[in-house]
Motif scaffolding. Structure first.
Motif, mmCIF file in Angstrom:
data_model
loop_
_atom_site.group_PDB
_atom_site.id
_atom_site.type_symbol
_atom_site.label_atom_id
_atom_site.label_comp_id
_atom_site.label_asym_id
_atom_site.label_seq_id
_atom_site.Cartn_x
_atom_site.Cartn_y
_atom_site.Cartn_z
ATOM 1 N N ALA A 126 -1.733 -5.889 -5.110
ATOM 2 C CA ALA A 126 -2.066 -4.601 -4.354
ATOM 3 C C ALA A 126 -0.882 -3.545 -5.122
ATOM 4 C CB ALA A 126 -1.982 -4.959 -2.748
ATOM 5 N N LYS B 235 5.316 6.205 -5.073
ATOM 6 C CA LYS B 235 5.210 6.390 -6.727
ATOM 7 C C LYS B 235 5.151 7.785 -6.976
ATOM 8 C CE LYS B 235 4.600 5.605 -11.114
ATOM 9 N NZ LYS B 235 5.812 4.925 -11.885
ATOM 10 N N LYS C 132 1.823 3.540 -3.511
ATOM 11 C CA LYS C 132 0.908 4.852 -3.985
ATOM 12 C C LYS C 132 1.805 6.113 -3.766
ATOM 13 C CE LYS C 132 -3.375 7.176 -3.847
ATOM 14 N NZ LYS C 132 -3.409 7.163 -5.457
ATOM 15 N N GLU C 133 2.083 6.004 -2.377
ATOM 16 C CA GLU C 133 2.965 7.469 -1.827
ATOM 17 C C GLU C 133 4.364 7.492 -2.357
ATOM 18 O OE1 GLU C 133 3.436 9.966 2.344
ATOM 19 O OE2 GLU C 133 2.477 7.874 2.251
ATOM 20 N N GLU D 24 -2.151 -2.280 -8.138
ATOM 21 C CA GLU D 24 -3.066 -1.219 -8.042
ATOM 22 C C GLU D 24 -2.789 0.031 -7.178
ATOM 23 O OE1 GLU D 24 -6.755 -4.632 -7.396
ATOM 24 O OE2 GLU D 24 -5.769 -3.769 -5.774
ATOM 25 N N ASN D 25 -1.389 0.054 -6.322
ATOM 26 C CA ASN D 25 -0.968 1.256 -6.190
ATOM 27 C C ASN D 25 0.256 1.923 -6.904
ATOM 28 O OD1 ASN D 25 -2.435 1.804 -3.191
ATOM 29 N ND2 ASN D 25 -2.452 -0.190 -3.439
ATOM 30 N N LEU E 44 0.762 -1.206 0.117
ATOM 31 C CA LEU E 44 -0.214 -0.102 0.002
ATOM 32 C C LEU E 44 1.048 1.452 0.141
ATOM 33 C CD1 LEU E 44 -2.844 -1.097 2.448
ATOM 34 C CD2 LEU E 44 -2.854 -1.021 0.031
#
Length: 358
Positions: A92, A72, A69-70, A95-96, A66
């Motif tokens: 996951a 990236k 996302k941050e 998706e992130n 998770l």
């Protein structure tokens, strides 16, 4: 020697492209806890600064997946998720924001789990790196060959890639790594004749800064010289920044990459009247500020051979008794006390930097 090397297929990884004759790209891997976003981003930024093209992060748990996302959003180079065992972590991560995932299909579990992972990869067009190394060969492959061999590594990799291609997904990269240099070289020579899937090349678990650089320099040098390899990693026990520096030197020495300052320095001998070892270390550190310049800098210890040997360099320092010369394109431009040689070199580097607008 390889008789025929197939041109590899083109694969897009985030904002970069590999295969099909594109330049060989440099990879590394963070050693922070991936879920520690601040520390991971800081390390990636430093790796970007020294020339890393693609970065891989371990994803041992959902918190790490998770965090992608941050992470990236804060970096500029492609982000790869390193996955083992749990296909849900791969999903996951994609998706992130993962730009590529590294898996060993054999340890993902059932065909159903692998297919679920591939379906998401298809949706996001995320390439999959099939990673096989000498410590992860399947039981049946080991039984067939009796031990880890180059042929066993290649068979395992191609079998695992086929599992994915049979599910109609061809956006692949392969890595076959061994800590045995000659075994690794032979495996790459063999697989290069059998597939057009791009190859990520490295000598795994190669060791410390000294032993790892020697093994990687020999192994990667021989493999790359034959036209094999689309991305590389110099695996070292230590700061990953050193991996990038070493990889750049290998590529530059083979003529596969321009840019970055290169030092040539003579060994010490009884004629040396300056602290050549200390001076070379300081010059090496200084050149980190000028990595964008494509230059060769010579550091020579005495006046016997120094000026001549420095002639092929863009800039050079040649030591004398408590003093030395600054040489530019073979011409002596300054005579300075030993204490001012480093500053004299820096002034010339600044002139080059300003001239090239960098």
């Amino acid at each position: 020697m390889v008789n025929e090397i197939k041109t590899t297929r083109v694969v897009r990884i985030g904002n970069r492209v590999i295969g099909g004759g594109n330049p060989v790209l440099i990879q590394s891997m963070t050693n922070t806890k991936t879920e520690d976003v601040k520390a991971t981003v800081a390390q990636i930024k430093e790796l970007e600064r020294v020339g890393c093209d693609i970065i891989r992060c371990a994803v041992p748990n959902m918190e790490a997946a998770l965090a992608f996302k941050e992470i990236k959003e804060a970096i500029n180079i492609p982000l790869v998720a390193d996955i083992h065992f749990d296909y849900r972590l791969a999903i996951a991560a994609m998706e992130n924001g993962a730009d590529k995932i590294r898996i060993n299909p054999g340890n993902i579990g059932s065909e159903e789990k692998l297919r679920a992972l591939i379906d998401v990869a298809k949706e996001y067009q995320v390439p999959i790196r099939v990673g096989v190394n000498s410590g992860s060969l399947e039981k049946e492959v080991l039984e067939k060959y009796g031990k880890v061999t180059s042929e066993a590594l290649v068979e395992s990799a191609l079998n695992n890639a086929k599992l994915i291609e049979d599910m109609d997904y061809h956006n692949l990269v392969i890595s076959i790594k061994s800590s045995n240099v000659m075994e690794c070289i032979k495996a790459h020579e063999l697989i290069a004749t059998k597939t057009d899937i791009p190859l990520h090349v490295g000598i795994t678990e190669s060791g410390s800064l000294i032993s790892g650089n020697i093994k990687s320099g020999v192994g990667l040098g021989i493999i790359l010289y034959q036209g094999i390899g689309d991305t590389i990693r110099v695996s070292l026990t230590g700061n990953p920044v050193e991996e990038i520096k070493s990889a750049k030197m290998i590529l530059k020495a083979l003529g596969l990459r321009k840019g970055g300052a290169e030092i040539v320095s003579c060994p010490t001998c009884g004629r040396t009247d300056i602290d050549l070892i200390g001076l070379e270390e300081k010059v090496n550190k200084l050149l980190e500020e000028y990595m964008e310049l494509d230059i060769k800098v010579a550091v020579m210890g005495c006046v016997v051979n120094g000026p001549g040997e420095a002639r092929e360099a863009d800039l050079g320092i040649c030591g004398g008794k408590n003093a030395g010369l600054i040489i530019k394109k073979g011409e002596i431009v300054k005579r300075l006390p030993e204490s001012e040689l480093l500053m004299g070199l820096k002034e010339e580097l600044d002139i080059l930097k300003a001239k090239e607008g960098k």
